[in-house]
Write a protein that holds these residues in place. Structure first.
Motif, PDB file in Angstrom:
ATOM      1  N   ASN A 246       0.854  -1.183   0.000  1.00 36.93           N
ATOM      2  CA  ASN A 246       0.000   0.000   0.000  1.00 36.93           C
ATOM      3  C   ASN A 246       0.893   1.237   0.000  1.00 36.93           C
ATOM      4  O   ASN A 246       1.013   1.952   0.995  1.00 36.93           O
ATOM      5  CB  ASN A 246      -0.926  -0.026   1.222  1.00 36.93           C
ATOM      6  N   ALA A 247       1.523   1.474  -1.136  1.00 40.92           N
ATOM      7  CA  ALA A 247       2.569   2.499  -1.225  1.00 40.92           C
ATOM      8  C   ALA A 247       2.046   3.898  -0.964  1.00 40.92           C
ATOM      9  O   ALA A 247       2.743   4.740  -0.399  1.00 40.92           O
ATOM     10  CB  ALA A 247       3.238   2.428  -2.601  1.00 40.92           C
ATOM     11  N   ASN A 248       0.812   4.161  -1.358  1.00 40.40           N
ATOM     12  CA  ASN A 248       0.300   5.517  -1.207  1.00 40.40           C
ATOM     13  C   ASN A 248       0.101   5.904   0.252  1.00 40.40           C
ATOM     14  O   ASN A 248      -0.002   7.086   0.583  1.00 40.40           O
ATOM     15  CB  ASN A 248      -1.020   5.676  -1.968  1.00 40.40           C
ATOM     16  N   ALA A 249       0.073   4.916   1.150  1.00 43.90           N
ATOM     17  CA  ALA A 249      -0.114   5.221   2.568  1.00 43.90           C
ATOM     18  C   ALA A 249       1.209   5.457   3.290  1.00 43.90           C
ATOM     19  O   ALA A 249       1.212   5.811   4.466  1.00 43.90           O
ATOM     20  CB  ALA A 249      -0.859   4.068   3.245  1.00 43.90           C
ATOM     21  N   ALA A 328       8.809  -7.064  -7.313  1.00 40.27           N
ATOM     22  CA  ALA A 328       8.862  -7.816  -6.063  1.00 40.27           C
ATOM     23  C   ALA A 328       9.137  -6.906  -4.870  1.00 40.27           C
ATOM     24  O   ALA A 328       8.961  -7.318  -3.729  1.00 40.27           O
ATOM     25  CB  ALA A 328       9.929  -8.898  -6.145  1.00 40.27           C
ATOM     26  N   PHE A 329       9.561  -5.677  -5.129  1.00 40.82           N
ATOM     27  CA  PHE A 329       9.929  -4.756  -4.063  1.00 40.82           C
ATOM     28  C   PHE A 329       8.907  -3.623  -3.943  1.00 40.82           C
ATOM     29  O   PHE A 329       8.340  -3.173  -4.952  1.00 40.82           O
ATOM     30  CB  PHE A 329      11.307  -4.150  -4.332  1.00 40.82           C
ATOM     31  N   PRO A 330       8.709  -3.085  -2.737  1.00 43.22           N
ATOM     32  CA  PRO A 330       7.709  -2.016  -2.559  1.00 43.22           C
ATOM     33  C   PRO A 330       8.075  -0.730  -3.264  1.00 43.22           C
ATOM     34  O   PRO A 330       7.190   0.062  -3.594  1.00 43.22           O
ATOM     35  CB  PRO A 330       7.663  -1.830  -1.036  1.00 43.22           C
ATOM     36  N   GLN A 331       9.363  -0.487  -3.515  1.00 46.96           N
ATOM     37  CA  GLN A 331       9.748   0.768  -4.150  1.00 46.96           C
ATOM     38  C   GLN A 331       9.192   0.896  -5.570  1.00 46.96           C
ATOM     39  O   GLN A 331       8.926   2.013  -6.035  1.00 46.96           O
ATOM     40  CB  GLN A 331      11.267   0.948  -4.141  1.00 46.96           C
ATOM     41  N   ALA A 332       9.002  -0.226  -6.260  1.00 49.29           N
ATOM     42  CA  ALA A 332       8.394  -0.163  -7.595  1.00 49.29           C
ATOM     43  C   ALA A 332       6.950   0.300  -7.489  1.00 49.29           C
ATOM     44  O   ALA A 332       6.476   1.124  -8.290  1.00 49.29           O
ATOM     45  CB  ALA A 332       8.474  -1.524  -8.284  1.00 49.29           C
ATOM     46  N   HIS A 333       6.236  -0.202  -6.504  1.00 50.73           N
ATOM     47  CA  HIS A 333       4.838   0.172  -6.307  1.00 50.73           C
ATOM     48  C   HIS A 333       4.730   1.635  -5.874  1.00 50.73           C
ATOM     49  O   HIS A 333       3.806   2.344  -6.276  1.00 50.73           O
ATOM     50  CB  HIS A 333       4.201  -0.751  -5.274  1.00 50.73           C
ATOM     51  N   ALA A 339       4.248   8.307  -9.832  1.00 49.23           N
ATOM     52  CA  ALA A 339       4.159   8.657 -11.254  1.00 49.23           C
ATOM     53  C   ALA A 339       2.729   8.998 -11.622  1.00 49.23           C
ATOM     54  O   ALA A 339       2.464  10.023 -12.289  1.00 49.23           O
ATOM     55  CB  ALA A 339       4.673   7.501 -12.106  1.00 49.23           C
ATOM     56  N   GLU A 340       1.791   8.170 -11.198  1.00 48.93           N
ATOM     57  CA  GLU A 340       0.382   8.402 -11.550  1.00 48.93           C
ATOM     58  C   GLU A 340      -0.175   9.610 -10.823  1.00 48.93           C
ATOM     59  O   GLU A 340      -1.027  10.325 -11.366  1.00 48.93           O
ATOM     60  CB  GLU A 340      -0.425   7.144 -11.230  1.00 48.93           C
TER      61      GLU A 340
END
Length: 584
Positions: A246-249, A328-333, A339-340
């Motif tokens: 949940n990267a946005n959090a 596989a890593f959270p940094q991509a998410h 970006a979006e």
């Protein structure tokens, strides 16, 4: 770049390492590169050898610190006949338990701590450790593990002696008995023979320093826990099977949430102060991985500390996170979310990564008062851009950043702010893939146990896969005026998921990387990279226990002084690094 957490991550690993095992057309390596000493270096092409450091954990066999408390596990609550009640432990801001929870069942509770366990050859049996502490309470070794607890020579000190397992586990049975806030804290756990080193103020295990001293550059990716996403308050974001990352959090990570030298442990990140101290001790250049969600203020203050405290003769490589391309890593998410958020739903996460990497580079260049590449004489700071080894073309958007405009609407190209173009340099022949299991099991029926066929497959992977991919990326790097480097390299095989319960398969791969022939394969891989035009070759693990998750490290534990892989790396550092140190 070992991945430990999810099945999806394991399936991603073969792609992320670029370990394609199908034949790739390319120039054949010379016999000397595969079977003998490497060719003489081209003096006009500087070439250097560096290494990553393995992660800090209680199971790590590297033992980098004199005080083992810094690599210990999390606190946990114990009750009679229950190893871990899962009850929460209240901690102060430095991570020390404030009180022992009272159980609802009325039973007594203790707080347990694993300091060293399951660390391979680093678990030395019947070894004595000096344990010091501040505050009021009772601390002892875990009786259930056969440890002996003896009185120390000073107040608030005890000696624990391990059993045949060599494990170090402690328990707090009482803390702050008078309720004055004088809880047990500042616990130190030092092997008795290293106690004089501790009293002299040493932070690092002398044996650890000796093992890494030959390397020209040290990358701190795992010491900085880069493959985790930390929230604004410094806590670690966790994977959810329903939501994923949940990267946005997560929010943005500020400088006040950074790891500090006074923290109880450094398993959530080694402080910059300690990393800089290690570089000054070893006289190696540093490679720092900025958190993917670090604020500008975090980046700026980190860079200021390095500028003010690192030996001015040493250089710095700066990379935004690690493998931001790797799902596989959270940094991509997180990169996808950013970006979006900034450029709309059709934005590309790799373009954001390129833009943010350039922005981070601008901050470091400004702090060091150095121009970006091509705008003046090169300085100490090198900004790194990385891409996947096997995925040709993935690199383009992050280098070109077509949507990035300045305040006047002028295009800004990420590549103009980078110095180095980084890929992995792992070699493997698909022995980690479930599709290859039948073939490997057949090889094991050979009179030699299958090793010669496996070694031949590894040699072909360097010749037919790695060498042409090095040349591809070298060409791309030249097109943008960048130096080609690896950020991780080495033996890349690990047990396929379907064979995780098959100890024979795991033991075969572990024995394979111990073979004397691996020496020449390590040399061949590095030489293939150098011939393509590479300038900095970074080994991945340096001291770590092999397992079904992979044999990532050149040495298996701190008490091991030699191995074919380590010997090859030292041979390369002797041949190439010494000249660079005299030029530096």
């Amino acid at each position: 770049m070992p991945i430990w957490t999810t099945a999806a991550a394991v399936l991603t690993l073969s792609v992320s390492l670029g370990l394609a095992w199908t034949s790739v057309p390319g120039r054949k390596l010379t016999g000397a590169a595969i079977g003998g000493e490497p060719d003489s270096p081209n003096p006009s092409t500087p070439f250097r050898i560096g290494t990553n450091l393995d992660g800090v954990a209680y199971w790590s066999s590297a033992l980098p610190f004199v005080d083992l408390m810094k690599s210990s596990g999390d606190w946990f609550v114990q009750a009679p006949y229950r190893w871990n009640t899962e009850e929460k432990v209240a901690l102060d801001e430095s991570g020390w338990p404030i009180t022992i929870p009272r159980g609802r069942d009325g039973a007594s509770r203790n707080i347990g701590l694993v300091v060293l366990r399951e660390a391979g050859g680093a678990d030395t049996p019947h070894t004595r450790y000096v344990v010091g502490y501040d505050g009021s309470g009772r601390l002892k070794g875990m009786d259930s593990q056969g440890m002996r607890t003896l009185k120390g020579s000073k107040p608030r000190q005890l000696i624990v002696e391990t059993d045949a397992e060599g494990w170090v586990q402690l328990m707090i049975t009482q803390t702050d008995p008078h309720g004055r806030g004088d809880f047990l804290r500042n616990i130190r756990v030092i092997r008795e023979d290293l106690f004089p080193e501790y009293e002299r103020g040493s932070v690092f295990n002398p044996a650890f320093v000796e093992r890494i001293a030959p390397f020209r550059t040290i990358r701190f990716m795992d010491w900085m826990v880069t493959n985790s996403l930390f929230r604004a308050d410094g806590s670690r974001a966790k994977w959810s099977s329903g939501q994923g990352w949940n990267a946005n959090a997560a929010g943005e990570l500020g400088w006040s949430s950074r790891p500090l030298p006074g923290d109880a442990r450094w398993t959530s990140g080694v402080p910059v102060e300690i990393m800089v101290q290690l570089l000054n001790t070893t006289k190696a250049d540093g490679w720092f991985n900025m958190p993917v969600n670090a604020t500008d203020d975090y980046v700026r203050n980190f860079a200021k500390y390095v500028r003010e405290h690192l030996d001015p003769k040493l250089n710095i490589h700066v990379e935004l996170s690690n493998e931001v391309w790797n799902w596989a890593f959270p940094q991509a998410h997180y990169a996808k979310y950013r970006a979006e958020s900034e450029d709309g739903k059709d934005a590309n996460w790799m373009e954001w990564y390129g833009k943010r990497s350039a922005q981070v580079g601008e901050i470091w260049n400004a702090v060091f008062r150095e121009p970006a590449r091509g705008q003046g004489p090169p300085g100490r700071v090198r900004i790194v851009y990385s891409t996947q080894f096997a995925y040709k073309g993935l690199e383009k958007l992050g280098l070109e950043t077509p949507r990035w405009l300045d305040k006047n609407g002028q295009h800004r190209r990420g590549a103009d702010f980078f110095d180095e173009y980084a890929v992995t340099g792992y070699y493997g022949a698909g022995l980690s893939d479930d599709k290859q299991v039948a073939a490997v099991l057949q090889w094991q029926r050979d009179p030699d146990g299958g090793f010669q066929r496996a070694l031949l497959a590894l040699r072909k992977s360097i010749e037919q896969n790695n060498a042409p991919l090095y040349e591809y990326h070298a060409k791309r790097a030249r097109e943008y005026g960048l130096e080609l480097v690896t950020y991780e390299s080495g033996f890349g095989e690990r047990t396929p998921p379907s064979q995780h319960q098959n100890e024979d398969y795991t033991n075969f791969l572990i024995a394979l990387q111990r073979r004397p022939e691996i020496y020449n394969l390590e040399l061949a891989n590095a030489e293939a990279f150098r011939r393509a035009g590479g300038s900095l070759f970074m080994n991945f693990g340096i001291i770590g226990k092999p397992s079904k998750w992979g044999s990532w490290s050149a040495l298996e534990h701190i008490n091991q002084k030699d191995s074919p892989r380590y010997r090859a790396l030292i041979s390369l550092t002797t041949k190439y690094n010494q000249d660079q140190k005299t030029r530096h």
